[in-house]
Design a protein around this motif. Structure first.
Motif, PDB file in Angstrom:
ATOM      1  N   VAL A 113       0.830  -1.202   0.000  1.00 32.79           N
ATOM      2  CA  VAL A 113       0.000   0.000   0.000  1.00 32.79           C
ATOM      3  C   VAL A 113       0.865   1.253   0.000  1.00 32.79           C
ATOM      4  O   VAL A 113       1.712   1.425   0.890  1.00 32.79           O
ATOM      5  CB  VAL A 113      -0.936   0.006   1.228  1.00 32.79           C
ATOM      6  CG1 VAL A 113      -1.731   1.303   1.292  1.00 32.79           C
ATOM      7  CG2 VAL A 113      -1.864  -1.202   1.191  1.00 32.79           C
ATOM      8  N   VAL A 170      -0.796  -7.667   4.165  1.00 35.71           N
ATOM      9  CA  VAL A 170      -0.779  -6.288   3.680  1.00 35.71           C
ATOM     10  C   VAL A 170       0.417  -5.567   4.291  1.00 35.71           C
ATOM     11  O   VAL A 170       0.674  -5.686   5.488  1.00 35.71           O
ATOM     12  CB  VAL A 170      -2.078  -5.562   4.088  1.00 35.71           C
ATOM     13  CG1 VAL A 170      -2.040  -4.104   3.636  1.00 35.71           C
ATOM     14  CG2 VAL A 170      -3.300  -6.285   3.543  1.00 35.71           C
ATOM     15  N   GLY A 206      -0.625   5.350   3.337  1.00 35.64           N
ATOM     16  CA  GLY A 206      -1.855   4.566   3.325  1.00 35.64           C
ATOM     17  C   GLY A 206      -3.004   5.540   3.405  1.00 35.64           C
ATOM     18  O   GLY A 206      -3.463   5.888   4.499  1.00 35.64           O
ATOM     19  N   ALA A 238      -6.250  -3.434   1.355  1.00 41.35           N
ATOM     20  CA  ALA A 238      -5.609  -3.556   2.669  1.00 41.35           C
ATOM     21  C   ALA A 238      -6.389  -4.393   3.676  1.00 41.35           C
ATOM     22  O   ALA A 238      -6.155  -4.298   4.868  1.00 41.35           O
ATOM     23  CB  ALA A 238      -5.357  -2.163   3.246  1.00 41.35           C
ATOM     24  N   VAL A 248      -1.651  -7.119   8.808  1.00 40.90           N
ATOM     25  CA  VAL A 248      -1.378  -5.802   8.238  1.00 40.90           C
ATOM     26  C   VAL A 248      -0.101  -5.274   8.898  1.00 40.90           C
ATOM     27  O   VAL A 248      -0.037  -5.148  10.126  1.00 40.90           O
ATOM     28  CB  VAL A 248      -2.543  -4.815   8.470  1.00 40.90           C
ATOM     29  CG1 VAL A 248      -2.207  -3.441   7.878  1.00 40.90           C
ATOM     30  CG2 VAL A 248      -3.832  -5.357   7.853  1.00 40.90           C
TER      31      VAL A 248
END
Length: 319
Positions: free
Chosen positions: A158, A194, A200, A209, A214
């Motif tokens: 991202v 992610v 972001g 995402a 993450v």
């Protein structure tokens, strides 16, 4: 070849490094500057630590946007092998702002989806400053579905200020494309990891995402709106981005403290990821491997349930 670009707070360090380079060039067998070089190198190391240990949120936002910061294709080059890019959404056109394809991670096949910024003016325009149109999200969904079909893990990277807000994008269903991606990602039965590598921003980031894990790189930022956009709304002045950045608490350290949004913060080389792509990529690879190995222990149903519970944990009701 990376262009020379320095942020204001980096300039004292840059001047020192230039002096070191000059002394190395002028150093000969007859005139040896090794002692002076060592002293300056120690001074530079100390200055680098001082600068990067005291960055405020606005400075970290600038780092996240650094033109030399590694983008998705840089991580593809250093972390993965056998890259094969997929183009087009089979409905309208290809969107260069979002790169999608297949590769191998430690010898195993996987799918890769990520925003791609440009470094010079021509590439920035081509990539639309990493702001995808609906066809970009549909291309990403196409690759996700193929990964699901073949049981491949999905890595997303991202780095976008947000989805493209143009009239054409809205006419072609921007909001619907983002919403569909969110629904589909939540329902996939393969591991999804992610990594927020730079910015972001808003739904443009969230559309790729939704994952089991993450991660955020140390100097990346993650927020519902850009600091300038926030400042334009709150103070009617987009130049007050520094104030908005403090209020948004958008850095990796801030997000990690919430305890429910991200799962890990990936350390960057001293001086930021833009100073050493190879070292930054190796750190990312180590964290991707660690989390993928953990996710491989879960069944398809457990992966979906874990993702669902992760999303549910991001909100709570206070009576």
């Amino acid at each position: 070849m990376l262009m020379e670009f320095y942020l204001d707070f980096e300039k004292p360090l840059v001047e020192l490094e230039r002096k070191i380079c000059e002394l190395r060039e002028y150093s000969t067998d007859q005139v040896n500057f090794s002692n002076d070089i060592q002293k300056l190198e120690k001074k530079a190391e100390k200055l680098r630590k001082e600068i990067f240990s005291n960055l405020n949120r606005w400075q970290q936002t600038q780092l996240a946007r650094h033109v030399n910061r590694p983008f998705t294709l840089d991580f593809v080059e250093h972390v993965f092998t056998d890259w094969f890019e997929v183009h087009g959404d089979r409905l309208y056109r290809d969107d260069p702002a979002l790169v999608c394809g297949f590769a191998r991670f430690d010898g195993e096949p996987c799918a890769i989806i990520g925003h791609q910024k440009g470094r010079d003016t021509k590439e920035k325009v081509l990539r639309n400053f990493a702001m995808p149109n609906p066809e970009g999200y549909r291309k990403a969904l196409r690759v996700m579905n193929m990964a699901e079909q073949f049981g491949l893990p999905i890595f997303t990277f991202v780095d976008t200020p947000g989805a493209f807000p143009g009239i054409g994008a809205e006419e072609r269903g921007q909001a619907e494309a983002i919403a569909r991606n969110l629904r589909e990602m939540a329902a996939l039965s393969v591991p999804i990891i992610v990594t927020v590598t730079g910015e972001g921003g808003s739904g443009g980031a969230l559309a790729i995402a939704v994952g089991n894990r993450v991660l955020m790189m140390e100097y990346s930022v993650y927020s519902v709106i850009s600091p300038e956009g926030c400042a334009a709304i709150l103070w009617k002045d987009g130049t007050k981005g520094d104030l908005a950045a403090e209020a948004l608490k958008l850095t990796a350290r801030d997000i990690d403290k919430l305890g429910c949004i991200i799962d890990d913060v990936i350390p960057e080389p001293l001086g930021g990821a833009h100073s050493d792509h190879q070292a930054a990529a190796m750190q990312v690879k180590a964290y991707l491997k660690k989390h993928l190995d953990e996710l491989k222990q879960l069944s398809p149903e457990e992966l979906k349930e874990q993702r669902y519970e992760k999303l549910r944990a991001m909100s709570f009701i206070e009576e």
